[in-house]
Design a protein around this motif. Sequence first.
Motif, mmCIF file in Angstrom:
data_model
loop_
_atom_site.group_PDB
_atom_site.id
_atom_site.type_symbol
_atom_site.label_atom_id
_atom_site.label_comp_id
_atom_site.label_asym_id
_atom_site.label_seq_id
_atom_site.Cartn_x
_atom_site.Cartn_y
_atom_site.Cartn_z
ATOM 1 N N UNK A 112 2.599 -10.110 -5.962
ATOM 2 C CA UNK A 112 2.814 -9.193 -7.079
ATOM 3 C C UNK A 112 2.093 -7.876 -6.842
ATOM 4 N N UNK A 113 0.882 -7.958 -6.332
ATOM 5 C CA UNK A 113 0.106 -6.759 -6.039
ATOM 6 C C UNK A 113 0.827 -5.890 -5.013
ATOM 7 N N UNK A 114 1.361 -6.505 -3.979
ATOM 8 C CA UNK A 114 2.081 -5.761 -2.941
ATOM 9 C C UNK A 114 3.329 -5.091 -3.510
ATOM 10 N N UNK A 115 4.095 -5.820 -4.328
ATOM 11 C CA UNK A 115 5.307 -5.254 -4.929
ATOM 12 C C UNK A 115 4.975 -4.094 -5.858
ATOM 13 N N UNK A 116 3.901 -4.219 -6.630
ATOM 14 C CA UNK A 116 3.499 -3.127 -7.518
ATOM 15 C C UNK A 116 3.085 -1.883 -6.725
ATOM 16 N N UNK A 117 2.333 -2.089 -5.643
ATOM 17 C CA UNK A 117 1.909 -0.957 -4.821
ATOM 18 C C UNK A 117 3.096 -0.259 -4.185
ATOM 19 N N UNK A 118 4.078 -1.043 -3.722
ATOM 20 C CA UNK A 118 5.281 -0.449 -3.136
ATOM 21 C C UNK A 118 6.051 0.322 -4.201
ATOM 22 N N UNK A 119 6.187 -0.271 -5.385
ATOM 23 C CA UNK A 119 6.928 0.391 -6.468
ATOM 24 C C UNK A 119 6.263 1.700 -6.888
ATOM 25 N N UNK A 120 4.960 1.769 -6.822
ATOM 26 C CA UNK A 120 4.251 3.006 -7.161
ATOM 27 C C UNK A 120 4.303 4.031 -6.029
ATOM 28 N N UNK A 121 4.304 3.569 -4.783
ATOM 29 C CA UNK A 121 4.210 4.481 -3.646
ATOM 30 C C UNK A 121 5.550 5.098 -3.259
ATOM 31 N N UNK A 165 8.267 6.301 -4.853
ATOM 32 C CA UNK A 165 8.676 7.586 -5.436
ATOM 33 C C UNK A 165 7.808 8.765 -4.990
ATOM 34 N N UNK A 166 6.577 8.487 -4.603
ATOM 35 C CA UNK A 166 5.672 9.567 -4.216
ATOM 36 C C UNK A 166 5.929 10.089 -2.809
ATOM 37 N N UNK A 167 6.497 9.280 -1.927
ATOM 38 C CA UNK A 167 6.673 9.693 -0.529
ATOM 39 C C UNK A 167 8.096 10.159 -0.226
ATOM 40 N N UNK A 168 8.911 10.334 -1.237
ATOM 41 C CA UNK A 168 10.282 10.792 -1.012
ATOM 42 C C UNK A 168 10.298 12.207 -0.461
ATOM 43 N N UNK A 171 0.564 12.214 0.446
ATOM 44 C CA UNK A 171 -0.703 11.591 0.851
ATOM 45 C C UNK A 171 -1.128 10.518 -0.141
ATOM 46 N N UNK A 172 -0.965 10.796 -1.433
ATOM 47 C CA UNK A 172 -1.317 9.806 -2.460
ATOM 48 C C UNK A 172 -0.436 8.570 -2.329
ATOM 49 N N UNK A 173 0.849 8.764 -2.057
ATOM 50 C CA UNK A 173 1.758 7.640 -1.884
ATOM 51 C C UNK A 173 1.404 6.789 -0.684
ATOM 52 N N UNK A 174 1.021 7.439 0.422
ATOM 53 C CA UNK A 174 0.616 6.675 1.609
ATOM 54 C C UNK A 174 -0.697 5.946 1.369
#
Length: 74
Positions: free
Chosen positions: A26-35, A37-40, A49-52
Motif C-alpha cells: 500500500x505504501x508503494x502504491x501511494x508513493x507511486x500515485x503521488x509521484x 503526476x509530479x514527474x510528467x 525533483x519532488x516527484x523523484x
Amino acid sequence: MLQEFIVALLVLAAAAFVVHDRAPGLSRRLRVALAVPLVREGRPAWMKRAGRWIAPPRVASNGCGGCTGCEPTR
C-alpha cells in the motif's frame, strides 16, 4: 497554533511510518500515485525533483529493493 501544527506533523509522520512498516504494498502504491503526476512532461524542475524524491526505489529484476548498492558477484 504552532504547537498544534507540530503535533499534526508528528502524527502524520507516525502514521506514514506505520503504513510503510505494516503495509509496504500500500505504501508503494501511494508513493507511486503521488509521484507520477509530479514527474510528467512540462512540469517545472523543482516539481520533477519532488516527484523523484517521493517515488519508491525501483525493484530490480532479481527481487532486490533496487538500492543499487549491491556489489558485483566475484
